[in-house]
Design an enzyme around this catalytic site. Structure first.
Site, PDB file in Angstrom:
ATOM      1  N   LYS A 263      11.315   1.346  48.672  1.00  0.00           N
ATOM      2  CA  LYS A 263      10.272   0.920  49.603  1.00  0.00           C
ATOM      3  C   LYS A 263      10.854   0.108  50.749  1.00  0.00           C
ATOM      4  CE  LYS A 263       8.067  -2.886  49.374  1.00  0.00           C
ATOM      5  NZ  LYS A 263       7.200  -4.083  49.234  1.00  0.00           N
ATOM      6  N   ASN A 264      11.754  -0.820  50.420  1.00  0.00           N
ATOM      7  CA  ASN A 264      12.290  -1.706  51.451  1.00  0.00           C
ATOM      8  C   ASN A 264      13.272  -1.013  52.381  1.00  0.00           C
ATOM      9  OD1 ASN A 264      10.747  -3.853  50.552  1.00  0.00           O
ATOM     10  ND2 ASN A 264      12.369  -4.686  49.250  1.00  0.00           N
TER      11      ASN A 264
ATOM     12  N   ARG B  94       4.212  -7.732  55.626  1.00  0.00           N
ATOM     13  CA  ARG B  94       5.110  -8.385  56.576  1.00  0.00           C
ATOM     14  C   ARG B  94       6.022  -7.393  57.289  1.00  0.00           C
ATOM     15  NH1 ARG B  94       5.028 -13.741  56.422  1.00  0.00           N
ATOM     16  NH2 ARG B  94       6.876 -13.748  57.742  1.00  0.00           N
TER      17      ARG B  94
ATOM     18  N   CYS C 145       2.934 -10.887  50.716  1.00  0.00           N
ATOM     19  CA  CYS C 145       2.831 -11.676  49.485  1.00  0.00           C
ATOM     20  C   CYS C 145       2.805 -13.169  49.793  1.00  0.00           C
ATOM     21  CB  CYS C 145       4.013 -11.381  48.559  1.00  0.00           C
ATOM     22  SG  CYS C 145       3.913  -9.792  47.720  1.00  0.00           S
TER      23      CYS C 145
ATOM     24  N   ARG D  92       8.002 -17.250  55.582  1.00  0.00           N
ATOM     25  CA  ARG D  92       9.100 -16.371  55.970  1.00  0.00           C
ATOM     26  C   ARG D  92       8.983 -16.166  57.480  1.00  0.00           C
ATOM     27  NH1 ARG D  92       9.082 -11.453  51.697  1.00  0.00           N
ATOM     28  NH2 ARG D  92       6.838 -11.591  51.917  1.00  0.00           N
ATOM     29  N   PRO D  93       9.419 -17.157  58.255  1.00  0.00           N
ATOM     30  CA  PRO D  93       9.153 -17.127  59.692  1.00  0.00           C
ATOM     31  C   PRO D  93       9.893 -15.999  60.390  1.00  0.00           C
ATOM     32  CG  PRO D  93      10.695 -18.873  59.158  1.00  0.00           C
ATOM     33  CD  PRO D  93      10.196 -18.335  57.848  1.00  0.00           C
TER      34      PRO D  93
ATOM     35  N   ASP E 298      10.833 -16.398  63.548  1.00  0.00           N
ATOM     36  CA  ASP E 298      11.409 -16.994  64.757  1.00  0.00           C
ATOM     37  C   ASP E 298      12.780 -16.416  65.081  1.00  0.00           C
ATOM     38  OD1 ASP E 298      12.465 -18.178  62.498  1.00  0.00           O
ATOM     39  OD2 ASP E 298      12.580 -20.182  63.348  1.00  0.00           O
TER      40      ASP E 298
ATOM     41  N   ASP F 183      14.400 -10.603  44.561  1.00  0.00           N
ATOM     42  CA  ASP F 183      13.392  -9.642  44.114  1.00  0.00           C
ATOM     43  C   ASP F 183      13.542  -9.257  42.650  1.00  0.00           C
ATOM     44  OD1 ASP F 183      11.987  -9.583  46.454  1.00  0.00           O
ATOM     45  OD2 ASP F 183      12.757  -7.667  47.152  1.00  0.00           O
TER      46      ASP F 183
ATOM     47  N   ILE G 273      15.985 -18.885  47.961  1.00  0.00           N
ATOM     48  CA  ILE G 273      15.587 -18.167  49.175  1.00  0.00           C
ATOM     49  C   ILE G 273      14.111 -18.355  49.505  1.00  0.00           C
ATOM     50  CG2 ILE G 273      15.423 -15.882  50.251  1.00  0.00           C
ATOM     51  CD1 ILE G 273      17.963 -15.128  48.799  1.00  0.00           C
TER      52      ILE G 273
ATOM     53  N   ARG H 224       1.718  -1.888  45.618  1.00  0.00           N
ATOM     54  CA  ARG H 224       2.460  -2.039  46.863  1.00  0.00           C
ATOM     55  C   ARG H 224       3.926  -1.660  46.693  1.00  0.00           C
ATOM     56  NH1 ARG H 224       3.044  -7.276  48.401  1.00  0.00           N
ATOM     57  NH2 ARG H 224       4.046  -6.401  50.228  1.00  0.00           N
TER      58      ARG H 224
END
Length: 435
Positions: free
Chosen positions: A22-23, A98, A122, A127-128, A130, A312, A334, A404
């Site tokens: 998926k990722n 995200r 989630c 989890r910015p 920027d 994960d 993390i 998901r």
């Protein structure tokens, strides 16, 4: 809301095919925006997040076609972004996932504009994005944040730059990889993420005509080209799904072959499993997982960016260690808020004490079935893993999280002997029937 019911105690034995990652699939789908030719992706998993990304791309104007039965493994997805006319990624789609922010770089690089809602996903902490925005600004983009949206624009092409990330970010590395492929000049990404999914994206971009050096290292150099073309590309197997089913086999004392799994993507996980007394060996078709004699042994784990132990897999490993002999320590470096599965595991009899970013686990001989609630994607599968070894019935609520990231979890587990079923809303559990 659907639930999953599991009656624990059956060792898993058999074969489980591992779906496409998926990722890896999500950024690869976004990469279609970089060209007006068709990108053909094979081994696409059928998951809620994939459907969300498909809806997002479709509303931008991408034409999507699938081949193969949606209930079978290894389907093909063809994406053509020749007729993109809408450059806004709306809140109602982005808020649930995200990875939606990955359309920002491609839209900006090819069309010079993008308007993307700030992302959701989630509830596992901040989890910015920027780093994404700062890097794009260094490449010449003008960016404003207003009314919950990122407004980005540039006149002409993005310009190559040296991007120094303060910390490792998979999403930021992926966004800049795609953006830099169409930028003018050379872009160098330092402190780049090295995850297999990032490498998969880079290899696909090269197949599309990008010029990228340093794939798999923490410094990636991209020579921008004026245009990319379509290509066929096969998505790698999901390493997190592989690790999750390995944990399920181990906790039940089973013997399972994971088809398509690749050991080179799981070295830290395999080493940790070996330390815990679980054998993972390569086969001509993937990986075989079986537990050596006796209980799982306690181990200490610290999550870190790839190639170290992945965050994960933290929740799944905690479920496994809850029945280990001795004590274990799991430290999360993390994500904050990624111990939300702990109260649910303790409802099943696990002995876990939290100390800030660490969890002390004292293994118990037997877990007990209970009513539990999933809080995020990996937490939900950790509860399923625990339930497979628990005495009696476990009912997992809010399993939409599972949908998901895990393709037909019940089907894959039941084919290996698990007693598992999905309960549509309103269907009673055994406990409620007895009452």
């Amino acid at each position: 809301m659907d639930k999953i019911r599991i009656i624990g105690g059956a060792p898993l034995k058999g074969v489980i095919p591992i779906s496409g990652a998926k990722n890896a699939a999500l950024p690869l789908m976004a990469a279609c925006l970089l060209t007006d030719e068709t990108l053909h992706l094979a081994n696409v998993p059928y998951l809620a997040d994939i459907v969300t990304m498909a809806k997002l791309l479709a509303q931008h104007g991408v034409a999507l076609n699938t081949s193969g039965d949606g209930n079978r493994f290894g389907r093909m997805l063809s994406l053509n972004a020749a007729q993109v006319t809408n450059f806004t990624a709306p809140y109602e789609l982005v808020r649930t996932m995200r990875a939606s922010v990955l359309v920002l770089g491609p839209l900006l690089a090819r069309f010079g504009q993008a308007r993307v809602s700030l992302p959701g996903g989630c509830a596992i902490g901040t989890r910015p994005i920027d780093m994404h925005l700062k890097a794009l600004q260094e490449m010449g983009a003008e960016i404003d944040l207003q009314e919950g949206y990122i407004d980005a624009r540039i006149s002409g092409r993005l310009k190559g730059a040296v991007i120094q990330f303060d910390k490792v970010s998979v999403g930021a590395t992926e966004n800049i990889l795609m953006s830099a492929s169409l930028a003018k000049g050379e872009t160098v990404i330092r402190n780049a993420a090295r995850e297999p999914e990032v490498c998969d994206l880079a290899h696909c971009l090269v197949a599309m005509g990008a010029k990228i050096d340093g794939i798999g290292s923490d410094e990636i150099a991209i020579q921008g080209v004026e245009s990319l073309h379509g290509c066929p590309y096969t998505i790698i197997a999901d390493r997190v799904e592989t690790g999750s089913f390995a944990a399920a086999a181990a906790i039940t004392g089973g013997d399972v072959e994971l088809l398509g799994a690749r050991a080179e993507h799981l070295q830290a996980v395999i080493a940790t499993f070996a330390e815990a007394g679980i054998e993972i060996s390569e086969t001509p078709r993937g990986l075989r997982v079986r537990r050596a004699n006796g209980r799982v042994q306690g181990v200490d784990i610290m999550t870190q960016p790839y190639p170290a132990f992945p965050p994960d897999m933290q929740a799944q490993m905690m479920a496994l260690l809850s029945v280990a002999e001795g004590a274990s320590m799991v430290t999360e470096t993390i994500f904050e808020n990624r111990f939300m599965h702990v109260p649910e595991l303790t409802r099943m009899g696990a002995r876990i004490v939290l100390h800030g970013a660490s969890a002390m686990i004292r293994g118990v001989p037997q877990l007990r079935g209970a009513e539990v609630m999933a809080t995020d994607l990996r937490a939900s599968v950790s509860l399923a893993i625990a339930a497979l070894a628990a005495e009696g019935e476990t009912v997992i609520h809010r399993v939409y999280h599972l949908d998901r990231g895990y393709e037909r979890l019940e089907e894959k587990l039941s084919q290996c002997g698990a007693q598992i079923e999905r309960l549509p809303s309103g269907k009673p559990t055994l406990k409620s029937e007895a009452a």
